[in-house]
Structures are given as C-alpha cells and as structure tokens.
Design an enzyme around this catalytic site. Structure first.
Site, PDB file in Angstrom:
ATOM      1  N   HIS A  68       0.854  -1.205   0.000  1.00 36.55           N
ATOM      2  CA  HIS A  68       0.000   0.000   0.000  1.00 36.55           C
ATOM      3  C   HIS A  68       0.886   1.250   0.000  1.00 36.55           C
ATOM      4  O   HIS A  68       0.985   1.970   0.993  1.00 36.55           O
ATOM      5  CB  HIS A  68      -0.847  -0.072   1.279  1.00 36.55           C
ATOM      6  CG  HIS A  68      -1.934   0.929   1.425  1.00 36.55           C
ATOM      7  ND1 HIS A  68      -1.752   2.280   1.236  1.00 36.55           N
ATOM      8  CD2 HIS A  68      -3.225   0.781   1.791  1.00 36.55           C
ATOM      9  CE1 HIS A  68      -2.890   2.906   1.483  1.00 36.55           C
ATOM     10  NE2 HIS A  68      -3.806   2.018   1.824  1.00 36.55           N
ATOM     11  N   GLU A  75      -0.968   1.444  -5.317  1.00 36.99           N
ATOM     12  CA  GLU A  75      -0.734   0.226  -4.529  1.00 36.99           C
ATOM     13  C   GLU A  75      -0.751  -1.007  -5.436  1.00 36.99           C
ATOM     14  O   GLU A  75      -1.688  -1.203  -6.206  1.00 36.99           O
ATOM     15  CB  GLU A  75      -1.838   0.094  -3.465  1.00 36.99           C
ATOM     16  CG  GLU A  75      -2.033   1.381  -2.662  1.00 36.99           C
ATOM     17  CD  GLU A  75      -3.300   1.379  -1.818  1.00 36.99           C
ATOM     18  OE1 GLU A  75      -3.743   0.292  -1.399  1.00 36.99           O
ATOM     19  OE2 GLU A  75      -3.851   2.469  -1.589  1.00 36.99           O
TER      20      GLU A  75
HETATM   21  C1  BG6 Z   1      -6.856   2.632   0.587  1.00 36.75           C
HETATM   22  C2  BG6 Z   1      -8.322   2.351   0.491  1.00 36.75           C
HETATM   23  O1  BG6 Z   1      -6.129   1.594   0.019  1.00 36.75           O
HETATM   24  O2  BG6 Z   1      -6.489   2.752   1.954  1.00 36.75           O
HETATM   25  C3  BG6 Z   1      -9.086   3.493   1.152  1.00 36.75           C
HETATM   26  O3  BG6 Z   1      -8.693   2.185  -0.847  1.00 36.75           O
HETATM   27  C4  BG6 Z   1      -8.628   3.648   2.587  1.00 36.75           C
HETATM   28  O4  BG6 Z   1     -10.472   3.222   1.104  1.00 36.75           O
HETATM   29  C5  BG6 Z   1      -7.117   3.832   2.598  1.00 36.75           C
HETATM   30  O5  BG6 Z   1      -9.265   4.772   3.152  1.00 36.75           O
HETATM   31  C6  BG6 Z   1      -6.531   3.971   3.995  1.00 36.75           C
HETATM   32  O6  BG6 Z   1      -6.926   2.927   4.804  1.00 36.75           O
HETATM   33  P1  BG6 Z   1      -6.520   2.885   6.313  1.00 36.75           P
HETATM   34  O7  BG6 Z   1      -7.144   1.655   6.906  1.00 36.75           O
HETATM   35  O8  BG6 Z   1      -5.008   2.818   6.351  1.00 36.75           O
HETATM   36  O9  BG6 Z   1      -7.021   4.162   6.942  1.00 36.75           O
END
Ligand code: BG6
Length: 296
Positions: free
Chosen positions: A163, A267
């Site tokens: 990510h 990602e």
């Molecule tokens: C992204 C998602 O990959 O991660 C989003 O598509 C999400 O929807 C974002 O808000 C962050 O997620 P998190 O759990 O780290 O706050």
C-alpha cells in the site's frame, strides 16, 4: 538489539519513534528505514534525491496500530471487514528478521518474516497456517517482494497489497499513467464498476479506485518536482489509487488535515476480483519495483 543482524556502517537496528525497532540503511546508493512492526518501509531516497515515500507527521508508532505512510503490507484482506482490523493484520504485527545481506552490486536485501499463530487464526476467523516473507531491496530502486506460503492442509483465499504512499509536490498537478482503459471499482462512488478512459488519471476530488485485471506498470509524473516515479510490478493484477482529499483527511486521526496535497497512493496487489487462492504447500509472490527518473 542483536548486532549480528546488522551490516556495520550500512544497516543498523535502531530505535524509532514510539520505541519501535527499525532498520536504518545507508549505502552509497540510497537511504531507507524499515520497521519490524508491519515490515513497514517508511523511508526511501536514492542518494542525492528527495524522499520517494510520503510519511504523515501525525502517524501513530505503536504496537497494534498501523503506521500512516510509507508502505503498509496488507494481508489477508483489503479494506474493512466487520469487527476485524481494516486491511488485515500483517501491518500491525511484529515481524522477525530472516536474513540481511549486501549484494556485490551494493544493494542491501532484508528479508522479514511473519508466521500464523493462534492470534492470527482468531483475527482471521479461519484456521490457516502460513508464512509471509517480505523481501526488501534497497538500491537505486526500492524492490519489494511479498511471498505468501500456505503451510496448511487446505487451500485458502486472501487479498494482499503493498500500500505504497508516494510523496508528490502537489496532487492536483500530477498525473498517473498506466491504467488507461482499465476497469475499476470506485469506492468514492458507492463501489460502482467503471472503466478508465484513455487518458491519465488526474486528481480533482477524493479518489479511491481499485483497478482490477491490470498487470501494467504505472508512472507518476510530477512536474512540480520534475520527477517521474515508476512503479513496476509482477504477479499483481490489481492497482489501487487513493487520495483522501479534504473531508476524509479531516476525519483520519493519524493524518494531518493539510497533508493530502502532498501524497498519492499507487498500490500493487491482488484484491477484489483478483483475490488469490493458495494451494496447500503453494506460494505466491507479488513483486514491485519503485524508481525515479527526471521528468523533462
Ligand atoms: C486505501 C483504500 O487503500 O487505503 C481506502 O482504498 C482507505 O479506502 C485507505 O481509506 C486507507 O486505509 P486505512 O485503513 O489505512 O485508513
């Protein structure tokens, strides 16, 4: 700290914010930081260049909580899941060091490992036995390879992603290329399934898209910093593109209200339609390689 897990003058285990152990890697080629918490790369900069990864100044650095920025490792599900932690549990667990070495070309290769246990089985709600290995290569490029091995007697299905948060001069001025004509689920529009047009992605509002069935490399063109970030990948059929924009930034407790213009996530993974099925004894490895070039 176990000094045998270090390379003198090159890779040392230090204590990062919140007391979390992290590798600090400095070679003639690049600098990087990698936390054992989540096997999380939080910093990468080729020598003489600005950081490639975005890190929030408001990030938590605490056991059990994800780090905001860098490269969270997502497994075994992507996104929210009832009472279970969003984006799975790999990003909030303590990984161990499997190996660390410097190769003849100067690249440093760090392999971190996480194994299933009673707690992960309870969090997943399924009885799977597995090993994850995250192989991180620090050189002029940042390489990341996430291997999932099924050590159980039954197949299992899982999602996974690297990510990656990228640092950009101004999200409204960049464009992301490589996903032309690809299909995606638009989380910012009720998960509607859509098709990207033939142009690059530009950012004018909250953007939260899960592109599926695409093995294409992406380029982030950033005219403000005259830099192109190339995100190459292998054995990954999904790419998620995310910027929270104004309102969502304000409701995230671990993200500054004014930080959204300086980041974009691109990602690499296998999620949604591209959920993996791993056979008993089988392995799957997703690879990504991030490097920069001058934007003319
Ligand atoms: C992204 C998602 O990959 O991660 C989003 O598509 C999400 O929807 C974002 O808000 C962050 O997620 P998190 O759990 O780290 O706050």
């Amino acid at each position: 700290m176990d000094a045998s897990l270090e390379i003198p003058g090159i890779a040392r285990l230090a204590t990062g914010p919140g007391g979390l152990p992290r590798y600090e890697i400095t070679t003639p080629l690049a600098q990087a930081h990698v936390y054992l918490h989540g096997a999380h790369v939080s910093h990468f900069a080729p020598t003489g260049q600005r950081p490639v990864l975005f890190m929030s100044a408001q990030s938590w650095f605490q056991g059990g909580r994800p780090i905001r920025g860098g490269v969270p490792v997502i497994f075994p599900w992507f996104g929210p899941r009832q009472e279970s932690p969003a984006h799975g549990f790999a990003r909030t667990r303590a990984w161990t060091v499997e190996s660390l070495r410097q190769e003849p070309d100067g690249n440093v290769v760090l392999v971190l490992r996480l194994e299933s246990d009673a707690e992960t089985r309870a969090l997943w709600g399924e009885p799977h036995d597995w090993v994850l290995r995250h192989r991180i290569t620090v050189g002029t490029a940042l390489g990341m390879e996430l291997e999932i091995e099924n050590r159980g007697a039954a197949p299992f299905r899982c999602e996974e992603a690297l990510h990656t948060y990228f640092s950009v001069s101004e999200v409204g001025a960049i464009q992301v290329r490589g996903l032309e004509n690809a299909e995606y689920y638009d989380k910012a529009d009720g998960m509607r399934r859509k098709c990207q047009d033939s142009g690059p992605i530009r950012f004018t509002a909250e953007t939260d898209r899960t592109y599926v069935n695409t093995a294409a490399a992406c380029a982030i063109d950033d005219p403000g910093w005259r830099r192109r970030i190339l995100v190459e990948k292998a054995d990954s059929d999904s790419t998620v593109v995310w910027n929270p924009w104004i309102a969502k930034a304000q409701i995230m407790p671990d993200f500054g209200d004014d930080e959204w213009p300086g980041m974009v996530c691109v990602e690499t993974g296998n999620v949604a339609d591209n959920t993996l099925e791993i056979a008993p004894g089988g392995k799957h490895t997703t690879r990504t390689r991030v490097r920069c070039e001058a934007l003319q």
